[in-house]
Structure formats: structure tokens, C-alpha cells
Design a protein around this motif. Structure first.
Motif, PDB file in Angstrom:
ATOM      1  N   ASP A  29      40.637  42.599  48.173  1.00  0.00           N
ATOM      2  CA  ASP A  29      39.728  41.456  48.193  1.00  0.00           C
ATOM      3  C   ASP A  29      39.509  40.865  47.027  1.00  0.00           C
ATOM      4  O   ASP A  29      38.904  41.489  45.870  1.00  0.00           O
ATOM      5  N   LYS A  30      40.114  39.694  47.086  1.00  0.00           N
ATOM      6  CA  LYS A  30      39.977  38.823  45.249  1.00  0.00           C
ATOM      7  C   LYS A  30      38.549  38.859  44.945  1.00  0.00           C
ATOM      8  O   LYS A  30      38.347  38.938  43.740  1.00  0.00           O
ATOM      9  N   ALA A  31      37.614  38.358  45.856  1.00  0.00           N
ATOM     10  CA  ALA A  31      36.333  38.244  45.186  1.00  0.00           C
ATOM     11  C   ALA A  31      35.848  39.336  44.746  1.00  0.00           C
ATOM     12  O   ALA A  31      34.907  39.427  43.890  1.00  0.00           O
ATOM     13  N   LYS A  32      35.846  40.260  45.666  1.00  0.00           N
ATOM     14  CA  LYS A  32      35.175  41.539  45.153  1.00  0.00           C
ATOM     15  C   LYS A  32      35.835  42.031  43.798  1.00  0.00           C
ATOM     16  O   LYS A  32      35.094  42.583  43.013  1.00  0.00           O
ATOM     17  N   GLN A  34      36.928  40.292  41.362  1.00  0.00           N
ATOM     18  CA  GLN A  34      36.668  39.362  40.319  1.00  0.00           C
ATOM     19  C   GLN A  34      35.095  39.856  40.005  1.00  0.00           C
ATOM     20  O   GLN A  34      34.926  39.765  38.900  1.00  0.00           O
ATOM     21  N   ARG A  35      34.397  40.084  41.125  1.00  0.00           N
ATOM     22  CA  ARG A  35      32.858  40.443  40.780  1.00  0.00           C
ATOM     23  C   ARG A  35      33.002  41.882  40.065  1.00  0.00           C
ATOM     24  O   ARG A  35      32.063  42.028  39.108  1.00  0.00           O
ATOM     25  N   ASP A 269      31.352  47.252  47.456  1.00  0.00           N
ATOM     26  CA  ASP A 269      32.046  46.524  46.314  1.00  0.00           C
ATOM     27  C   ASP A 269      33.531  46.871  46.213  1.00  0.00           C
ATOM     28  O   ASP A 269      34.229  46.519  45.367  1.00  0.00           O
ATOM     29  N   ALA A 271      37.189  46.925  46.288  1.00  0.00           N
ATOM     30  CA  ALA A 271      37.979  45.915  46.526  1.00  0.00           C
ATOM     31  C   ALA A 271      39.510  46.043  47.165  1.00  0.00           C
ATOM     32  O   ALA A 271      40.058  45.024  47.485  1.00  0.00           O
ATOM     33  N   GLU A 398      41.499  36.395  50.877  1.00  0.00           N
ATOM     34  CA  GLU A 398      40.387  35.632  50.776  1.00  0.00           C
ATOM     35  C   GLU A 398      39.923  35.208  52.110  1.00  0.00           C
ATOM     36  O   GLU A 398      40.715  34.677  52.796  1.00  0.00           O
ATOM     37  N   ASN A 399      38.726  35.612  52.431  1.00  0.00           N
ATOM     38  CA  ASN A 399      38.090  35.016  53.624  1.00  0.00           C
ATOM     39  C   ASN A 399      38.979  35.409  54.959  1.00  0.00           C
ATOM     40  O   ASN A 399      39.251  34.908  55.869  1.00  0.00           O
TER      41      ASN A 399
END
Ligand SMILES: Cc1ncc(COP(=O)(O)O)c(C=O)c1O
Length: 412
Positions: A29-32, A34-35, A269, A271, A398-399
Motif C-alpha cells: 500500500d503505497k500511501a501507507k 510513504q506515511r 499502518d 503497508a 493505490e486505492n
């Protein structure tokens, strides 16, 4: 040629709904991700220090680039010379090979140095140092060496209080073929620190014993250019880094169920997940069978001693606060998913107590309806490094859509 075709295929990835991916496969999960990366970069930056990320977790240049983009990065840490080769070819120059060096690897290290790689190796005992120094004399380069310290009794390293620390450093400094660079340590015992206080104490111990070694060496006229500490739990728990030149951490980019069990992150969290497909059911037992077994998850049972033992992995998203679905057993290519109840928060804070197997008759209908044949199931791993090592590539999500495929390496 075959490799070229493979690379071209990776470059032209067609966005795919995750239900249509071949299973088992590994998702990021790219957004996680990166977070998670931003969280540690910011923390270490706030403490006026730099990160030397451990790339053994993901073994991927794309993930490494994302870490570098987040800032505060000084070089990388590798766990194999194959990783050193791969990351050097992809433009990483400053590399710490953080597993004790052995004589049979010196020719490989020399080749990397001669090609321009700024590679540092690790020793923690006189016997091995003599053997590797002997091999180093066969090459026309100077080998940078750091001494590994044992700051937690976890595995390798020399005692920071010991005479051996000073004699090893002098031995390196007196060699024409090696250059003494400094000290490094990894507080792996932080994986047994379940409370904030325990993690903070371990982080302080890792740092302070390292600084003690630096002081003792300095009193002998030996300077440490590199003062390197770190593990994911201590990297987040440390609150002051004066005198430390770099912090190493790896698993934080993805996190996993072990880190969630230690309270370093939340389950949300994490990912990385493994995607499997429901093959069938054993209805009388309340079992859902998937095509993701221990080859897909790894055999790492890192949560076995935790308050919440997730077996081989936790099905995501977790169904409710009281119950969840886990891979309670696994064969090589089969996983068995069952329903369990979470341990109470009281038992979590006290330490290990196994999750409860649900009432099978009641749950059979629920679980079969939840996971019909051919359904795609996402399973969160106990230990992201071990799971990632089972794959040659990750699907970047992503999504809910796989938008890219990142290559990773394995082996030695
Ligand atoms: C030498 C060394 N440094 C740093 C790390 C990174 O620690 P973590 O996996 O907790 O992020 C490891 C992990 O095993 C390690 O062996």
C-alpha cells in the motif's frame, strides 16, 4: 535477453484490480508506506541526526528511492553482498554491510571498492579480524571497518566495556589495508519491549553504551567517524541523539504484526500484505482454505509470544474489535483461515496470552459467507522482512488498484 524482456514488462505495467492479480502475491500500500517512511525521517530529522535505512526489509530500489525522497538519509545498510551489488548498480554509493565479514567475502568486497563503492564492513572479534586482514593484504585497496558492539546481549558484538574493544580497534588502526571507521550496534532485544518505558529504556541503553565505547576509544586516541545505532522500535523511542552519526532501521517502511504487537505502529499502518484466493472450505471445522500458505507468508511466527498471536497472519481489514480472522495454520501452499477472539486489553498489557478460537458451529456460517470460493483475501504478515524475502516483486496498490510492479532481489 530474458532479463531485458522481464524489465520491459515491469516498465509497462497495466493497472489491475487486485482481485485480478495472480495469487499468492505481495502487495504494498503505497500511501501507507510513504506515511511510515515520512514518520521516521521526520523523527530522526527532529533529533538532528540522519538515517541509514536497512534495505534488507524490501531489497527494492523503488522503496529505497522513496526513503531517500523523504529526506535525512545518509547511505544505506545491507545484509548481503548481493544487496550491495544491486544497490551500488542502482546508484547507491555509501553502503554499510552490517553482517560480520568473513575471509571468503573479502575478494567480493574488494571488487566493489575497486569499482568505486564506498563500502564499510563489520568485525566483532580478534580471531576473525586477523583472518580478514590477512585476506585484505591480497588486494590493492583500503577496507573501511567498523566494530560491532553488543549493547543488549541479543546476538553478536563486542562488549563496550571490554579490553577487546580497544585491542580490536588498535589492530585495525595499525593495519595498512584497513581503516578504522567507528562503531555500530543493533538492539534486537527491543523486539521483546512491550511497553513504551521498556522501548525508551532500550533505546537509551543502545545509545549510551555506544557512546561509552566511543569515549573509551577516544581516550586511547582513536576517533569514531561512524557512530551507528538502531532498530525500528529503538529508532522511534529514542529522544536524543547527540554524538550519534546515524540511525539504522528497516522494517518501519512496511511495519508488520510484530511491530503492531509491540505498539510501535497500529495494525492500520501495515503497508505490506499477501494476497491469496479462497480455494475451498472445511465447513464442519469452520475453516477457509487459501492458496497462500507458509511459502507465501514465510514460516516466521513472530507473534507467537505476543498477547495477540496471529498464527501465520491476520486477515485485513480486521473484522471487529472483538474478533478477527487469522491464518491459524499453514502448509507450504495452503493456508487455513479461522475466526478468533482478540485477547482482552488487560492481558495484552501483561504479555502473552493466546487468542481464543471462536465457537465453531456459530462461526461456520459467518466465515463461509465472508470468504466464499474464489474470494481474494489480504493477509498481514508477522514479519515483513521474512515475507518480502519470499517474493521477486511487489504489486504497488493505490486505492484498491495495483498500479505498478516493483522488482526486488533475493539470495546471497
Ligand atoms: C544490523 C542491523 N541494523 C539494523 C536493523 C534494522 O532493524 P529493524 O528490522 O528493527 O528495522 C537490523 C535488523 O535486523 C540489523 O540486523
Amino acid at each position: 535477453m530474458q532479463y531485458l524482456i522481464y524489465c520491459m514488462a515491469l516498465m509497462h505495467f497495466t493497472p489491475t484490480n487486485i482481485e485480478d492479480l495472480p495469487t499468492p502475491c505481495c502487495l504494498i500500500d503505497k500511501a501507507k508506506m510513504q506515511r511510515n517512511i515520512a514518520r521516521l525521517s521526520a523523527h530522526i530529522g527532529n533529533l538532528q541526526c540522519t538515517l541509514r535505512p536497512h534495505v534488507k526489509t524490501h531489497k527494492s530500489i523503488e522503496v529505497t528511492k522513496a526513503i531517500i525522497d523523504a529526506g535525512n538519509v545518509k547511505g544505506i545498510t545491507v545484509s548481503t553482498l548481493k544487496e550491495a551489488d544491486y544497490f551500488f548498480k542502482h546508484g547507491m554509493n555509501d553502503i554499510l554491510y552490517a553482517v560480520g565479514i568473513t575471509p571468503n567475502k573479502i575478494a567480493h568486497v574488494a571488487q566493489l571498492i575497486e569499482e568505486g563503492c564506498d563500502l564499510t564492513v563489520v568485525v566483532d572479534n580478534e580471531d576473525m579480524l586477523s583472518l580478514v586482514l590477512d585476506k585484505m593484504t591480497q588486494h590493492n585497496c583500503v577496507f573501511k571497518v567498523v566494530i560491532e558492539l553488543d549493547t543488549d546481549g541479543h546476538r553478536s558484538g563486542v562488549n563496550p566495556h571490554s579490553d577487546a574493544l580497544l585491542s580490536i580497534a588498535k589492530h585495525i588502526s595499525n593495519s595498512n589495508h584497513a581503516k578504522f571507521e567507528g562503531v555500530m550496534t543493533h538492539a534486537g532485544e527491543s523486539y521483546a519491549c512491550f511497553t513504551e518505558k521498556a522501548k525508551q529504556d532500550m533505546a537509551a541503553q543502545e545509545r549510551d553504551l555506544t557512546l561509552l565505547a566511543v569515549k573509551r576509544l577516544s581516550e586511547c586516541g582513536i576517533t569514531c567517524n561512524t557512530v551507528s545505532i538502531g532498530s525500528t522500535p529503538t529508532a522511534f523511542a529514542v529522544d536524543q541523539l547527540d554524538g550519534i552519526t546515524e540511525v539504522r532501521a528497516g522494517v518501519y517502511v512496511f511495519f508488520d504484526l510484530v511491530m503492531a504487537g509491540l505498539g510501535v505502529c497500529d495494525i492500520d499502518d501495515i503497508a505490506m500484505s499477501v494476497l491469496g484466493t479462497v480455494i475451498g472450505h472445511q465447513k464442519d471445522k469452520g475453516w477457509v482454505i487459501t492458496d497462500a500458505g507458509w511459502m507465501a507468508m514465510s514460516r516466521d511466527r513472530g507473534t507467537a509470544g505476543h498477547a495477540n498471536d496471529y498464527g501465520y497472519g491476520l486477515v485485513a481489514p480486521s473484522s471487529s474489535k472483538d474478533k478477527c480472522y487469522i491464518m491459524s495454520d499453514a502448509n507450504q501452499e495452503h493456508g487455513i483461515i479461522t475466526e478468533v477472539s482478540h485477547a482482552s486489553s488487560e492481558s495484552s498489557s501483561k504479555g502473552p496470552s493466546k487468542m481464543q478460537q471462536g465457537d465453531q458451529t456459530k462461526n461456520t456460517v459467518d466465515i463461509i459467507t465472508h470468504f466464499p470460493a474464489a474470494k481474494a483475501i489480504e493477509i498481514l504478515p508477522n514479519h515483513a522482512c521474512a515475507t518480502a524475502a519470499q517474493y521477486h516483486h511487489y504489486y504497488v496498490v493505490e486505492n484498491g488498484v495495483a498500479v505498478d510492479k516493483w522488482h526486488s532481489i533475493g539470495g546471497w
